[in-house]
Design a protein around this motif. Structure first.
Motif, PDB file in Angstrom:
ATOM      1  N   GLU A   1       0.830  -1.205   0.000  1.00  0.00           N
ATOM      2  CA  GLU A   1       0.000   0.000   0.000  1.00  0.00           C
ATOM      3  C   GLU A   1       0.861   1.250   0.000  1.00  0.00           C
ATOM      4  N   SER A   2       1.907   1.226   0.872  1.00  0.00           N
ATOM      5  CA  SER A   2       2.726   2.436   0.976  1.00  0.00           C
ATOM      6  C   SER A   2       3.560   2.665  -0.277  1.00  0.00           C
ATOM      7  N   MET A   3       3.753   1.617  -1.065  1.00  0.00           N
ATOM      8  CA  MET A   3       4.555   1.783  -2.275  1.00  0.00           C
ATOM      9  C   MET A   3       3.693   1.860  -3.536  1.00  0.00           C
ATOM     10  N   ALA A   4       2.384   1.955  -3.325  1.00  0.00           N
ATOM     11  CA  ALA A   4       1.459   1.936  -4.462  1.00  0.00           C
ATOM     12  C   ALA A   4       1.852   2.933  -5.550  1.00  0.00           C
ATOM     13  N   ASN A   5       2.262   4.112  -5.123  1.00  0.00           N
ATOM     14  CA  ASN A   5       2.644   5.134  -6.089  1.00  0.00           C
ATOM     15  C   ASN A   5       3.825   4.712  -6.954  1.00  0.00           C
ATOM     16  N   ASP A   6       4.815   4.137  -6.277  1.00  0.00           N
ATOM     17  CA  ASP A   6       6.020   3.708  -7.008  1.00  0.00           C
ATOM     18  C   ASP A   6       5.674   2.666  -8.067  1.00  0.00           C
ATOM     19  N   PHE A   7       4.791   1.716  -7.675  1.00  0.00           N
ATOM     20  CA  PHE A   7       4.401   0.687  -8.634  1.00  0.00           C
ATOM     21  C   PHE A   7       3.617   1.306  -9.784  1.00  0.00           C
ATOM     22  N   HIS A   8       2.749   2.217  -9.413  1.00  0.00           N
ATOM     23  CA  HIS A   8       1.882   2.838 -10.408  1.00  0.00           C
ATOM     24  C   HIS A   8       2.697   3.606 -11.449  1.00  0.00           C
ATOM     25  N   GLU A   9       3.682   4.354 -10.959  1.00  0.00           N
ATOM     26  CA  GLU A   9       4.526   5.165 -11.835  1.00  0.00           C
ATOM     27  C   GLU A   9       5.145   4.339 -12.957  1.00  0.00           C
ATOM     28  N   LYS A  10       5.595   3.140 -12.601  1.00  0.00           N
ATOM     29  CA  LYS A  10       6.278   2.293 -13.586  1.00  0.00           C
ATOM     30  C   LYS A  10       5.335   1.291 -14.234  1.00  0.00           C
ATOM     31  N   ASP A  11       4.040   1.425 -13.843  1.00  0.00           N
ATOM     32  CA  ASP A  11       3.026   0.522 -14.391  1.00  0.00           C
ATOM     33  C   ASP A  11       3.388  -0.942 -14.122  1.00  0.00           C
ATOM     34  N   ILE A  12       3.747  -1.199 -12.869  1.00  0.00           N
ATOM     35  CA  ILE A  12       4.140  -2.557 -12.489  1.00  0.00           C
ATOM     36  C   ILE A  12       2.986  -3.243 -11.785  1.00  0.00           C
ATOM     37  N   ALA A  13       2.650  -4.445 -12.242  1.00  0.00           N
ATOM     38  CA  ALA A  13       1.579  -5.219 -11.611  1.00  0.00           C
ATOM     39  C   ALA A  13       2.157  -6.013 -10.458  1.00  0.00           C
ATOM     40  N   VAL A  14       1.523  -5.877  -9.273  1.00  0.00           N
ATOM     41  CA  VAL A  14       1.995  -6.618  -8.110  1.00  0.00           C
ATOM     42  C   VAL A  14       1.012  -7.728  -7.792  1.00  0.00           C
ATOM     43  N   THR A  15       1.510  -8.961  -7.710  1.00  0.00           N
ATOM     44  CA  THR A  15       0.657 -10.098  -7.384  1.00  0.00           C
ATOM     45  C   THR A  15       1.032 -10.613  -6.003  1.00  0.00           C
ATOM     46  N   LYS A  16      -0.013 -10.828  -5.153  1.00  0.00           N
ATOM     47  CA  LYS A  16       0.248 -11.384  -3.831  1.00  0.00           C
ATOM     48  C   LYS A  16      -0.217 -12.821  -3.822  1.00  0.00           C
ATOM     49  N   LYS A  44      11.176  -2.674 -15.940  1.00  0.00           N
ATOM     50  CA  LYS A  44      10.726  -1.669 -16.897  1.00  0.00           C
ATOM     51  C   LYS A  44       9.206  -1.532 -16.750  1.00  0.00           C
ATOM     52  N   LYS A  45       8.692  -0.615 -17.470  1.00  0.00           N
ATOM     53  CA  LYS A  45       7.236  -0.439 -17.488  1.00  0.00           C
ATOM     54  C   LYS A  45       6.562  -1.737 -17.903  1.00  0.00           C
ATOM     55  N   GLY A  46       5.540  -2.121 -17.173  1.00  0.00           N
ATOM     56  CA  GLY A  46       4.773  -3.305 -17.557  1.00  0.00           C
ATOM     57  C   GLY A  46       5.297  -4.614 -16.984  1.00  0.00           C
ATOM     58  N   ASP A  47       6.407  -4.568 -16.291  1.00  0.00           N
ATOM     59  CA  ASP A  47       6.917  -5.796 -15.669  1.00  0.00           C
ATOM     60  C   ASP A  47       6.044  -6.183 -14.484  1.00  0.00           C
ATOM     61  N   GLU A  48       6.323  -7.378 -13.919  1.00  0.00           N
ATOM     62  CA  GLU A  48       5.513  -7.867 -12.812  1.00  0.00           C
ATOM     63  C   GLU A  48       6.372  -8.156 -11.591  1.00  0.00           C
ATOM     64  N   ILE A  49       5.742  -7.946 -10.448  1.00  0.00           N
ATOM     65  CA  ILE A  49       6.397  -8.341  -9.204  1.00  0.00           C
ATOM     66  C   ILE A  49       5.448  -9.248  -8.445  1.00  0.00           C
TER      67      ILE A  49
END
Lengths: 120, 588
Positions: free
Chosen positions: B438-453, B485-490
């Motif tokens: 949640e606290s890093m949501a902005n960082d993920f959003h900026e790079k358009d990174i999809a986070v899967t839990k 890069k943009k569009g990568d996944e974590i």
């Protein structure tokens, strides 16, 4: 008006140099990276270049080579927080190597000196 | 009168063969004539005498001569009895005989007794056996002094070569000197008698054991004399030079005319001695000198051959031992080198630490320099134009930012030097992860990174320092964002694995090169310009302080996986002892 190009990736430093050198009566053009610097150099044709060395992407030493390729006679001052690059002989192509400091007197003196020599 | 039988045998060596013809009643019919002459008996006729009167009865009994004669009479086959040993006193060398019994055809049945002297033959056999035994012993001996003692014992022992004294001289490594190494034998007649009486009762092996009682070859009585037996190779006595050059046994005799070569005879106190060269690989590397100073027995050429065989064997053994010594020396040298190398390694490690420290200082100095020069520069800007309110505001803002930058730097540097302090509370690790995302949501959003839990909901509560663990995971995720890069996944996964909670951070970014992978936990290592390079170092310290550890796998171009393992109970894993130690250091 004599123009100076300042290349540094640190926003604060660019801002500081712009203020100080504008106060000195120079026209200041800024570049935040080596690539940007190459573009601006072609367009603006500054009278002197001040370069940082540690920059992401194209570093100052590579940029120095590119600048000198475009203009063999352009005076270049290397302005780094590190003194260790003095050992890199590629930096010897520059006209001066000045360590970053809050006191910009040395830098200002060197700029004046190099521009005066160039006029002759 | 001396019994005929005894006297008969004493003449055996002269006659070589004594012949009797014996009838079935064991009565002598005739004998070879030479016997009488040798015995000095006028009426030389043994005819009619009983065999028991002619041959020593104990020999006849011991060697079953009568049954043998009977057998030959009955079967007509010849018989031979070998190695009949006859000794008239314990002080004389025994006579050894072979007896051949042959049936001869006469009108009256007779057998011939051919008694042959086999003493020489037997001695040769015995010597060969001894040589064999010696060679075996010599090859077994790996100590040069022991071997020298063995060789010299063989040369002096009565049942081997029987010289009174023997000396071993070896060529030195520079090949310039022939140096006396050891001498064996008595120093006086009285001592000689003592030693010989001992020697005759002891076997060679027993003799060798006596050497083990000596602590040094210097204790040997002949040692002072041995020290005198040192010669320059080019000015050694001629006889020695001849033996060395021609590689053969040489007998040296004192010249009538006084020459400098005679000094060796004076040194030894004899008029003749024998030189046995020790040769290996076509090179004479030493000699054995032997003499008969006490019994003055002349040195004859009779056992030169055995001496040569013995010398060859001795040479092989000595050369073997010297080779062994060279190897041992070489081994010792190598061990010295290894010690030196490990010392240098230690030194190097220390200086490496020092250089890391000085690098650290240089790095911090540099990191301080930029914000500091900025603050100074912008402050000067204000001072130059204090009335330009716009500039004052702007500069003051920058100064404030740069001050924060310095503070952050300081905090991180202190954290690094001191190590994290941890305060444990029981926490749900999944909550911590959700918090971070949640606290890093902005960082993920900026790079358009999809986070899967992919979180295991049945995990036990973990004793952790929530803020520290957050910091640790944050650093890992920042790193992941940096390399994607943009569009990568974590992907972030949690699961329980043998009393351990495994938290996996996987990204599909550029991956990490091997050389870099080895360095990621090193302080001040960074691929970014604006990073202290401390992020992952601190992460590792935090995880280790919890008794856990991190495993990183990465493939260039495919992404990176950080596996963080946290124990369910702190300090309960033995395999993590190493890390525990680090932890306790940090806790101090």
């Amino acid at each position: 008006m004599e123009s100076i190009m300042v290349v540094d990736d640190d926003d604060s430093i660019r801002c500081l140099y712009e203020q100080v050198l504008t106060d000195e009566g120079y026209e200041v053009v800024l570049a935040g990276s080596g690539l940007e610097a190459v573009k601006i150099f072609k367009k603006e044709k500054p009278d002197i270049v001040i370069l940082d060395i540690r920059m992401p992407g194209m570093d100052g030493i590579e940029l120095l080579g590119k600048v000198l390729d475009m203009d063999r006679k352009i005076p270049v001052i290397i302005n780094s927080a590190y003194s260790m690059y003095k050992n890199n002989f590629l930096t010897w192509m520059a006209d001066a190597y000045i360590i970053k400091s809050s006191d910009l007197t040395e830098l200002k003196v060197k700029i004046r000196e190099l521009l005066d020599t160039r006029k002759k | 009168m001396e019994p005929k039988a005894e006297r008969l045998i004493t003449i055996l060596p002269k006659l070589k063969t004594i012949i009797f013809a014996v009838d079935i009643d064991l009565k002598i019919q005739f004998q070879n004539e030479a016997i009488c002459e040798e015995l000095g008996i006028e009426s030389c006729n043994f005819a009619g005498e009983d065999i028991w009167n002619v041959l020593p009865p104990h020999i006849i009994q011991k060697y079953n001569i009568v049954p043998a004669i009977k057998t030959v009479f009955e079967s007509s086959n010849d018989l031979e009895i070998h190695n009949i040993i006859y000794s008239d006193s314990p002080f004389n060398n025994p006579t050894v005989m072979d007896i051949e019994i042959k049936r001869i055809a006469q009108e009256k049945p007779l057998v011939l007794l051919l008694i042959k002297d086999a003493t020489q033959k037997a001695r040769k056999g015995e010597e060969l056996l001894l040589l064999f035994e010696l060679s075996y012993l010599m090859q077994e001996t790996k100590d040069l002094d022991k071997l020298s003692y063995l060789i010299l014992t063989a040369v002096t022992a009565g049942h081997a070569f029987g010289f009174n004294r023997a000396f071993l001289l070896l060529v030195d490594e520079g090949k310039k000197f022939l140096k006396g190494r050891m001498g064996l034998g008595p120093t006086s007649n009285e001592e000689a008698r003592d030693i010989w009486s001992q020697v005759s009762q002891k076997s060679l092996k027993e003799l060798l054991l006596t050497f083990n009682k000596l602590s040094s070859k210097k204790e040997l009585p002949l040692f002072p004399l041995v020290e005198k037996l040192t010669y320059k190779m080019d000015s050694a006595p001629e006889s020695i030079k001849t033996s060395i050059e021609q590689k053969k046994v040489v007998k040296a005799k004192r010249e009538k005319i006084e020459t400098k070569d005679n000094t060796i005879f004076d040194t030894l106190g004899v008029d003749e001695f024998i030189i046995i060269p020790l040769v290996s690989n076509e090179r004479t590397f030493g000699i054995i000198l032997a003499d008969n100073i006490f019994n003055r027995a002349p040195i004859t050429g009779e056992n030169f051959e055995e001496l040569n065989i013995f010398a060859n064997s001795a040479s092989l053994a000595i050369d073997g031992v010297m080779e062994y010594r060279r190897l041992e020396n070489r081994k010792r040298e190598l061990e010295e080198y290894q010690k030196l190398i490990s010392r240098l390694k230690d030194k190097f490690r220390f200086s490496e630490k020092l250089s890391t420290l000085s690098e650290t200082v240089a790095y911090i100095a540099h990191e301080i320099r930029i914000p500091l020069s900025n603050i100074g520069g912008f402050a000067s800007g204000i001072l130059r134009k204090p009335d330009d309110m716009e500039r004052v505001r702007k500069n003051a803002g920058i100064i404030a930012d740069e001050t924060k930058r310095l503070e952050r730097l300081l905090t991180r540097a202190i954290t690094f030097v001191k190590g994290p302090e941890i305060r444990l509370t029981l926490e749900n690790i999944n909550d911590v992860i959700i918090d971070i995302i949640e606290s890093m949501a902005n960082d993920f959003h900026e790079k358009d990174i999809a986070v899967t839990k992919s979180l295991d909901t049945n995990l036990p509560l973990l004793p952790i320092d929530r803020d520290r663990i957050k910091q640790a995971f944050l650093n890992i995720l920042r790193n992941a964002i940096h390399s994607t890069k943009k569009g990568d996944e974590i992907t972030i996964k949690t699961l329980e694995e043998n009393d351990t909670i495994k938290i996996t951070f996987n990204d599909t970014g550029g991956g990490i090169q091997k050389e870099i992978l080895n360095n990621i936990f090193n302080p001040f290592f960074s691929t970014r310009k604006r990073g202290l390079g401390l992020g992952l170092t601190i992460t590792q310290k935090i995880i280790n302080a919890h008794g856990g550890f991190i495993k990183v796998e990465s493939e260039k171009g495919k992404g990176t996986t950080f596996n963080v393992f946290l124990p369910e109970k702190k300090n309960n894993k033995k395999s993590e002892q190493d890390k525990q130690e680090k932890t306790s250091q940090i806790d101090e």
